[in-house]
Motif scaffolding. Structure first.
Motif, PDB file in Angstrom:
ATOM      1  N   PHE A  25       0.825  -1.202   0.000  1.00 33.92           N
ATOM      2  CA  PHE A  25       0.000   0.000   0.000  1.00 33.92           C
ATOM      3  C   PHE A  25       0.865   1.260   0.000  1.00 33.92           C
ATOM      4  O   PHE A  25       0.635   2.182  -0.792  1.00 33.92           O
ATOM      5  CB  PHE A  25      -0.939  -0.002   1.213  1.00 33.92           C
ATOM      6  CG  PHE A  25      -1.654   1.296   1.403  1.00 33.92           C
ATOM      7  CD1 PHE A  25      -2.692   1.660   0.566  1.00 33.92           C
ATOM      8  CD2 PHE A  25      -1.295   2.156   2.423  1.00 33.92           C
ATOM      9  CE1 PHE A  25      -3.355   2.867   0.729  1.00 33.92           C
ATOM     10  CE2 PHE A  25      -1.940   3.355   2.611  1.00 33.92           C
ATOM     11  CZ  PHE A  25      -2.978   3.712   1.761  1.00 33.92           C
ATOM     12  N   PHE A  26       1.864   1.314   0.880  1.00 30.84           N
ATOM     13  CA  PHE A  26       2.720   2.496   0.934  1.00 30.84           C
ATOM     14  C   PHE A  26       3.576   2.639  -0.324  1.00 30.84           C
ATOM     15  O   PHE A  26       3.892   3.756  -0.747  1.00 30.84           O
ATOM     16  CB  PHE A  26       3.580   2.488   2.202  1.00 30.84           C
ATOM     17  CG  PHE A  26       2.777   2.781   3.437  1.00 30.84           C
ATOM     18  CD1 PHE A  26       2.047   3.954   3.547  1.00 30.84           C
ATOM     19  CD2 PHE A  26       2.728   1.876   4.484  1.00 30.84           C
ATOM     20  CE1 PHE A  26       1.290   4.225   4.677  1.00 30.84           C
ATOM     21  CE2 PHE A  26       1.982   2.137   5.607  1.00 30.84           C
ATOM     22  CZ  PHE A  26       1.261   3.315   5.707  1.00 30.84           C
ATOM     23  N   ALA A  27       3.948   1.529  -0.938  1.00 39.44           N
ATOM     24  CA  ALA A  27       4.667   1.602  -2.213  1.00 39.44           C
ATOM     25  C   ALA A  27       3.766   2.195  -3.294  1.00 39.44           C
ATOM     26  O   ALA A  27       4.210   3.029  -4.098  1.00 39.44           O
ATOM     27  CB  ALA A  27       5.154   0.213  -2.635  1.00 39.44           C
ATOM     28  N   LEU A  28       2.491   1.817  -3.309  1.00 37.34           N
ATOM     29  CA  LEU A  28       1.548   2.381  -4.278  1.00 37.34           C
ATOM     30  C   LEU A  28       1.327   3.871  -4.031  1.00 37.34           C
ATOM     31  O   LEU A  28       1.247   4.659  -4.987  1.00 37.34           O
ATOM     32  CB  LEU A  28       0.221   1.623  -4.229  1.00 37.34           C
ATOM     33  CG  LEU A  28       0.249   0.194  -4.745  1.00 37.34           C
ATOM     34  CD1 LEU A  28      -1.061  -0.510  -4.435  1.00 37.34           C
ATOM     35  CD2 LEU A  28       0.529   0.170  -6.232  1.00 37.34           C
ATOM     36  N   VAL A  29       1.229   4.257  -2.766  1.00 36.03           N
ATOM     37  CA  VAL A  29       1.059   5.685  -2.441  1.00 36.03           C
ATOM     38  C   VAL A  29       2.300   6.462  -2.875  1.00 36.03           C
ATOM     39  O   VAL A  29       2.191   7.546  -3.468  1.00 36.03           O
ATOM     40  CB  VAL A  29       0.768   5.868  -0.934  1.00 36.03           C
ATOM     41  CG1 VAL A  29       0.847   7.325  -0.526  1.00 36.03           C
ATOM     42  CG2 VAL A  29      -0.598   5.297  -0.586  1.00 36.03           C
TER      43      VAL A  29
END
Length: 120
Positions: A25-29
């Motif tokens: 999720f944080f990589a996508l953000v």
């Protein structure tokens, strides 16, 4: 009565740790912020390729982790990759041919249009 315990498997087929899901999720953000940030730079033709590269990475992360493609049978992965390959191939051939028809679709105008004025 039959025993329902042997047929009671209703959980996830491949559970994933919350830390891994949050990492994705944080990589996508981060990649989304990177896409927005690169839009403020004038990179010319490189801009579209960089944007498509970032979007491909994001789509791959979603497919691998959230759509569980990493845990699927190899045949399903082969079908998906071959579909994406043929889509890219067809779009590539279409884009290679776009300049052949451009003059007939978009007239080249060297001078701005001047409205004719008639005084009576």
């Amino acid at each position: 009565m039959s025993d329902h315990a042997e047929h009671a498997e209703h959980g996830f087929s491949h559970p994933q740790p919350i830390s891994m899901l949050l990492g994705v999720f944080f990589a996508l953000v981060f990649l989304t912020f990177l896409t927005v940030a690169q839009a403020s730079f004038d990179l010319g033709n490189l801009e579209i390729w960089l944007t498509l590269f970032i979007a491909t990475i994001k789509a791959s992360l979603v497919m691998y982790f959230f759509m569980h493609l990493g845990w699927e049978k190899p045949f399903n992965i082969l079908i998906f990759i071959s579909t994406a390959f043929f889509l890219a191939l067809f779009l590539g051939f279409t884009l290679m041919d776009r300049n052949a028809y451009r003059p007939t679709l978009e007239p080249i105008v060297d001078q701005p249009y001047q409205a004719e004025t008639t005084m009576e």
